[in-house]
Design a protein around this motif. Structure first.
Motif, PDB file in Angstrom:
ATOM      1  N   TYR A 125      -1.822   3.227  -8.105  1.00 45.45           N
ATOM      2  CA  TYR A 125      -3.031   2.660  -7.529  1.00 45.45           C
ATOM      3  C   TYR A 125      -3.733   1.721  -8.505  1.00 45.45           C
ATOM      4  CZ  TYR A 125      -5.547   5.970 -10.397  1.00 45.45           C
ATOM      5  OH  TYR A 125      -6.034   6.672 -11.470  1.00 45.45           O
TER       6      TYR A 125
ATOM      7  N   ILE B 287      -7.996   6.159  -2.345  1.00 46.96           N
ATOM      8  CA  ILE B 287      -6.977   7.131  -2.771  1.00 46.96           C
ATOM      9  C   ILE B 287      -7.321   8.513  -2.236  1.00 46.96           C
ATOM     10  CG2 ILE B 287      -5.922   8.258  -4.758  1.00 46.96           C
ATOM     11  CD1 ILE B 287      -5.088   5.330  -4.304  1.00 46.96           C
ATOM     12  N   ASP B 288      -8.595   8.885  -2.328  1.00 48.48           N
ATOM     13  CA  ASP B 288      -9.008  10.195  -1.810  1.00 48.48           C
ATOM     14  C   ASP B 288      -8.728  10.306  -0.320  1.00 48.48           C
ATOM     15  OD1 ASP B 288      -9.807  10.974  -4.298  1.00 48.48           O
ATOM     16  OD2 ASP B 288     -11.940  10.580  -3.967  1.00 48.48           O
TER      17      ASP B 288
ATOM     18  N   GLN C 235       1.870   8.363  -8.809  1.00 50.35           N
ATOM     19  CA  GLN C 235       0.574   8.937  -9.144  1.00 50.35           C
ATOM     20  C   GLN C 235      -0.386   7.904  -9.714  1.00 50.35           C
ATOM     21  OE1 GLN C 235       0.831  12.253 -11.767  1.00 50.35           O
ATOM     22  NE2 GLN C 235      -1.346  12.588 -11.823  1.00 50.35           N
TER      23      GLN C 235
ATOM     24  N   LEU D 209       0.819  -1.212   0.000  1.00 48.12           N
ATOM     25  CA  LEU D 209       0.000   0.000   0.000  1.00 48.12           C
ATOM     26  C   LEU D 209       0.853   1.263   0.000  1.00 48.12           C
ATOM     27  CD1 LEU D 209      -2.980   0.505  -0.125  1.00 48.12           C
ATOM     28  CD2 LEU D 209      -3.036   0.635   2.339  1.00 48.12           C
ATOM     29  N   GLN D 210       1.971   1.254   0.711  1.00 47.14           N
ATOM     30  CA  GLN D 210       2.837   2.432   0.730  1.00 47.14           C
ATOM     31  C   GLN D 210       3.463   2.685  -0.642  1.00 47.14           C
ATOM     32  OE1 GLN D 210       2.732   0.134   3.098  1.00 47.14           O
ATOM     33  NE2 GLN D 210       2.561   1.143   5.065  1.00 47.14           N
TER      34      GLN D 210
ATOM     35  N   ALA E 171       2.089   1.819  -3.464  1.00 47.97           N
ATOM     36  CA  ALA E 171       1.003   2.250  -4.339  1.00 47.97           C
ATOM     37  C   ALA E 171       0.709   3.739  -4.167  1.00 47.97           C
ATOM     38  CB  ALA E 171      -0.254   1.437  -4.058  1.00 47.97           C
ATOM     39  N   MET E 172       0.957   4.261  -2.987  1.00 48.29           N
ATOM     40  CA  MET E 172       0.699   5.687  -2.765  1.00 48.29           C
ATOM     41  C   MET E 172       1.862   6.564  -3.212  1.00 48.29           C
ATOM     42  SD  MET E 172      -2.288   5.830  -1.587  1.00 48.29           S
ATOM     43  CE  MET E 172      -2.760   4.357  -2.428  1.00 48.29           C
TER      44      MET E 172
ATOM     45  N   GLY F 230      -2.793   8.544   7.107  1.00 49.14           N
ATOM     46  CA  GLY F 230      -1.824   7.465   6.983  1.00 49.14           C
ATOM     47  C   GLY F 230      -2.325   6.205   7.666  1.00 49.14           C
TER      48      GLY F 230
ATOM     49  N   LEU G 229      -6.556   8.586   1.502  1.00 42.59           N
ATOM     50  CA  LEU G 229      -5.138   8.494   1.856  1.00 42.59           C
ATOM     51  C   LEU G 229      -4.323   9.679   1.348  1.00 42.59           C
ATOM     52  CD1 LEU G 229      -4.382   4.718   1.290  1.00 42.59           C
ATOM     53  CD2 LEU G 229      -4.650   5.926   3.447  1.00 42.59           C
ATOM     54  N   VAL G 230      -4.565  10.086   0.116  1.00 40.44           N
ATOM     55  CA  VAL G 230      -3.737  11.122  -0.502  1.00 40.44           C
ATOM     56  C   VAL G 230      -4.307  12.513  -0.264  1.00 40.44           C
ATOM     57  CG1 VAL G 230      -2.817  11.965  -2.688  1.00 40.44           C
ATOM     58  CG2 VAL G 230      -2.856   9.527  -2.232  1.00 40.44           C
TER      59      VAL G 230
END
Length: 162
Positions: A106, A124-125, A103, A96-97, A99-100, A133, A127-128
């Motif tokens: 994901y 995504i919304d 850009q 997951l880290q 993937a973030m 976190g 987390l980013v």
């Protein structure tokens, strides 16, 4: 010497030409996409599935994987591509880290059982965009708001650096 097929890099370059490295030369951009493909081919192929609303316009269909590929109906081909990408993502798992960090990284998350395009967008919304976190696996349920069934389906395929 490493010889790599650059079809995936060419497709990514054609689509994302102005997204990354706007001022860079085309050869430099192509080299970056080639390097990303060598580092993580699954992520780059998953990123080619970029149009879930109209699959026939997806870059994944631009790859000529077999001489008779054009004679197979698009609906069947889409099902096969999705099934194979799901199987490979399940076998590899998704950090997951990682993937973030990118850009478009994901794109792998969409192929995890229990998640889909809409759920990944909300993840995504959260987390980013909101900057939340994750510290451990329990945060998948609390921070991301995943239900029990979705959590059970996707938990085993998500890797986390704790």
């Amino acid at each position: 010497v490493l010889i790599v097929d650059d079809r995936v890099a060419q497709l990514r370059l054609a689509r994302d030409d102005n997204v990354y490295y706007e001022q860079a030369l085309k050869k430099f951009k192509h080299a970056i996409y080639m390097a990303r493909y060598v580092q993580n081919p699954l992520r780059e192929v998953c990123a080619l599935d970029n149009n879930p609303g109209n699959p026939e316009e997806s870059d994944l269909f631009q790859l000529q994987l077999h001489p008779y590929q054009s004679s197979v109906p698009a609906v069947y081909l889409r099902r096969v591509f999705t099934r194979e990408l799901c199987m490979e993502v399940v076998n590899a798992g998704v950090c997951l880290q990682d993937a973030m960090a990118y850009q478009d990284a994901y794109s792998e998350l969409r192929f995890i059982p229990g998640l889909g395009f809409r759920k990944v967008r909300s993840i995504i919304d959260k987390l980013v965009v909101e900057g939340k976190g994750l510290r451990n696996r329990d945060d998948l349920k609390t921070v991301l708001g995943l239900g029990d069934v979705v959590f059970k389906n996707c938990n085993g395929f998500i890797r986390m650096i704790e």
